[in-house]
Write a protein that holds these residues in place. Sequence first.
Motif, PDB file in Angstrom:
ATOM      1  N   ILE A 280       1.108  -1.389  -0.345  1.00  0.00           N
ATOM      2  CA  ILE A 280      -0.147   0.081  -0.115  1.00  0.00           C
ATOM      3  C   ILE A 280       1.132   1.065  -0.284  1.00  0.00           C
ATOM      4  O   ILE A 280       2.177   1.244   0.652  1.00  0.00           O
ATOM      5  CB  ILE A 280      -0.838   0.094   0.842  1.00  0.00           C
ATOM      6  CG1 ILE A 280      -1.868  -1.411   1.426  1.00  0.00           C
ATOM      7  CG2 ILE A 280      -1.603   1.723   0.756  1.00  0.00           C
ATOM      8  CD1 ILE A 280      -2.632  -1.197   2.294  1.00  0.00           C
ATOM      9  N   ALA A 281       0.587   1.972  -1.169  1.00  0.00           N
ATOM     10  CA  ALA A 281       1.386   4.035  -0.935  1.00  0.00           C
ATOM     11  C   ALA A 281       0.045   4.896  -0.835  1.00  0.00           C
ATOM     12  O   ALA A 281      -0.470   4.565  -1.672  1.00  0.00           O
ATOM     13  CB  ALA A 281       1.188   3.478  -1.852  1.00  0.00           C
ATOM     14  N   LEU A 282       0.152   5.196   0.197  1.00  0.00           N
ATOM     15  CA  LEU A 282      -0.607   6.340   0.640  1.00  0.00           C
ATOM     16  C   LEU A 282      -0.733   7.321   0.064  1.00  0.00           C
ATOM     17  O   LEU A 282       0.684   7.806  -0.003  1.00  0.00           O
ATOM     18  CB  LEU A 282      -1.152   6.816   2.344  1.00  0.00           C
ATOM     19  CG  LEU A 282      -1.031   4.904   3.496  1.00  0.00           C
ATOM     20  CD1 LEU A 282      -0.435   5.759   5.274  1.00  0.00           C
ATOM     21  CD2 LEU A 282      -2.373   4.905   3.398  1.00  0.00           C
ATOM     22  N   GLU A 283      -1.636   7.825  -0.487  1.00  0.00           N
ATOM     23  CA  GLU A 283      -1.252   9.186  -1.388  1.00  0.00           C
ATOM     24  C   GLU A 283      -1.447  10.654  -0.661  1.00  0.00           C
ATOM     25  O   GLU A 283      -3.287  10.910  -0.541  1.00  0.00           O
ATOM     26  CB  GLU A 283      -2.008   9.238  -3.237  1.00  0.00           C
ATOM     27  CG  GLU A 283      -2.089  10.278  -3.698  1.00  0.00           C
ATOM     28  CD  GLU A 283      -2.346  10.333  -5.075  1.00  0.00           C
ATOM     29  OE1 GLU A 283      -2.353  11.319  -5.964  1.00  0.00           O
ATOM     30  OE2 GLU A 283      -3.294   8.991  -5.263  1.00  0.00           O
ATOM     31  N   PRO A 284      -1.058  11.877  -0.180  1.00  0.00           N
ATOM     32  CA  PRO A 284      -2.524  12.849   0.095  1.00  0.00           C
ATOM     33  C   PRO A 284      -2.585  13.055  -1.189  1.00  0.00           C
ATOM     34  O   PRO A 284      -1.583  13.253  -2.264  1.00  0.00           O
ATOM     35  CB  PRO A 284      -1.153  13.928   1.173  1.00  0.00           C
ATOM     36  CG  PRO A 284       0.243  13.002   0.355  1.00  0.00           C
ATOM     37  CD  PRO A 284       0.120  11.857  -0.524  1.00  0.00           C
TER      38      PRO A 284
ATOM     39  N   VAL B   6       4.222   0.172   5.242  1.00  0.00           N
ATOM     40  CA  VAL B   6       2.763   0.751   3.924  1.00  0.00           C
ATOM     41  C   VAL B   6       4.255   2.072   3.475  1.00  0.00           C
ATOM     42  O   VAL B   6       4.724   2.185   4.854  1.00  0.00           O
ATOM     43  CB  VAL B   6       2.106   1.262   5.258  1.00  0.00           C
ATOM     44  CG1 VAL B   6       0.929   2.378   4.705  1.00  0.00           C
ATOM     45  CG2 VAL B   6       1.393   0.178   5.410  1.00  0.00           C
ATOM     46  N   GLY B   7       3.641   2.492   2.852  1.00  0.00           N
ATOM     47  CA  GLY B   7       4.221   3.255   1.846  1.00  0.00           C
ATOM     48  C   GLY B   7       3.439   4.784   1.777  1.00  0.00           C
ATOM     49  O   GLY B   7       2.019   4.744   2.494  1.00  0.00           O
ATOM     50  N   VAL B   8       4.674   5.423   0.519  1.00  0.00           N
ATOM     51  CA  VAL B   8       3.840   7.369   0.367  1.00  0.00           C
ATOM     52  C   VAL B   8       4.018   7.286  -1.023  1.00  0.00           C
ATOM     53  O   VAL B   8       4.556   6.750  -1.530  1.00  0.00           O
ATOM     54  CB  VAL B   8       4.470   8.198   1.678  1.00  0.00           C
ATOM     55  CG1 VAL B   8       3.646   9.966   0.906  1.00  0.00           C
ATOM     56  CG2 VAL B   8       3.535   8.071   2.817  1.00  0.00           C
ATOM     57  N   CYS B   9       3.196   7.539  -1.608  1.00  0.00           N
ATOM     58  CA  CYS B   9       2.921   7.813  -2.972  1.00  0.00           C
ATOM     59  C   CYS B   9       2.852   9.513  -3.146  1.00  0.00           C
ATOM     60  O   CYS B   9       1.589  10.059  -2.943  1.00  0.00           O
ATOM     61  CB  CYS B   9       2.021   7.170  -3.568  1.00  0.00           C
ATOM     62  SG  CYS B   9       1.994   7.387  -5.503  1.00  0.00           S
ATOM     63  N   LEU B  10       3.560  10.298  -3.884  1.00  0.00           N
ATOM     64  CA  LEU B  10       3.547  11.813  -3.910  1.00  0.00           C
ATOM     65  C   LEU B  10       3.591  11.191  -5.527  1.00  0.00           C
ATOM     66  O   LEU B  10       4.760  11.438  -6.449  1.00  0.00           O
ATOM     67  CB  LEU B  10       4.711  11.584  -3.405  1.00  0.00           C
ATOM     68  CG  LEU B  10       5.773  11.522  -2.439  1.00  0.00           C
ATOM     69  CD1 LEU B  10       6.643  12.513  -1.719  1.00  0.00           C
ATOM     70  CD2 LEU B  10       3.888  12.139  -1.270  1.00  0.00           C
ATOM     71  N   ASP B  11       2.226  11.668  -5.933  1.00  0.00           N
ATOM     72  CA  ASP B  11       2.131  12.466  -7.446  1.00  0.00           C
ATOM     73  C   ASP B  11       1.775  13.094  -8.193  1.00  0.00           C
ATOM     74  O   ASP B  11       0.958  14.744  -7.247  1.00  0.00           O
ATOM     75  CB  ASP B  11       0.575  11.723  -7.784  1.00  0.00           C
ATOM     76  CG  ASP B  11      -0.107  11.493  -9.112  1.00  0.00           C
ATOM     77  OD1 ASP B  11       1.168  12.867 -10.147  1.00  0.00           O
ATOM     78  OD2 ASP B  11      -1.017  11.438  -9.055  1.00  0.00           O
TER      79      ASP B  11
END
Length: 166
Positions: free
Chosen positions: A131-135, A161-166
């Motif tokens: 999972i990659a959380l996206e703010p 759990v990671g983070v996705c920066l789009d």
Amino acid sequence: WMRPEPLEITLDRLSRLGYEGLEIMAEPTRYDPAEVRPLLQKFGIQCWGGVSIMMASRDLIHGDKYIRLGSIEYIKESLTLVKELGGEVFTLVPSEVGKVVAMSDPEIEWSWAVEGLKHIADHARTLGVRIALEPLNRFETNFLNRHDQALVLADHVGDDVGVCLD
């Protein structure tokens, strides 16, 4: 979700433009893996992951417990879809896109997000999908607007759990 068209048309265009992979829109009722896998093979495109479509009462921090529970089930089904298509990463926006007014105080919404995401992360682990959380920016959601918030939320849910920066 921004350009609704048959998947075969999208895959044909991606293939002609030299793309090798895609992040599929997480709509488990729209995409049957038995139909999508042959299309991916036909065009030489890999599904490397998926992205949650948090609209129409899909919201892990909604004031209604049953909407939160339904959102957890939607995301679990989406994770299964991604796994069945060979994906390894699932980009997840925790709250309904377009909802910019909180339904409770920040601490309660945070606890709802952590609780729901822990259930989701457990399912993702069994599938081997990360999972990659996206703010999103403050004009799209009242919750999780910055990378530092996403990193803290990811830490509260689990080390994987990671983070996705789009």
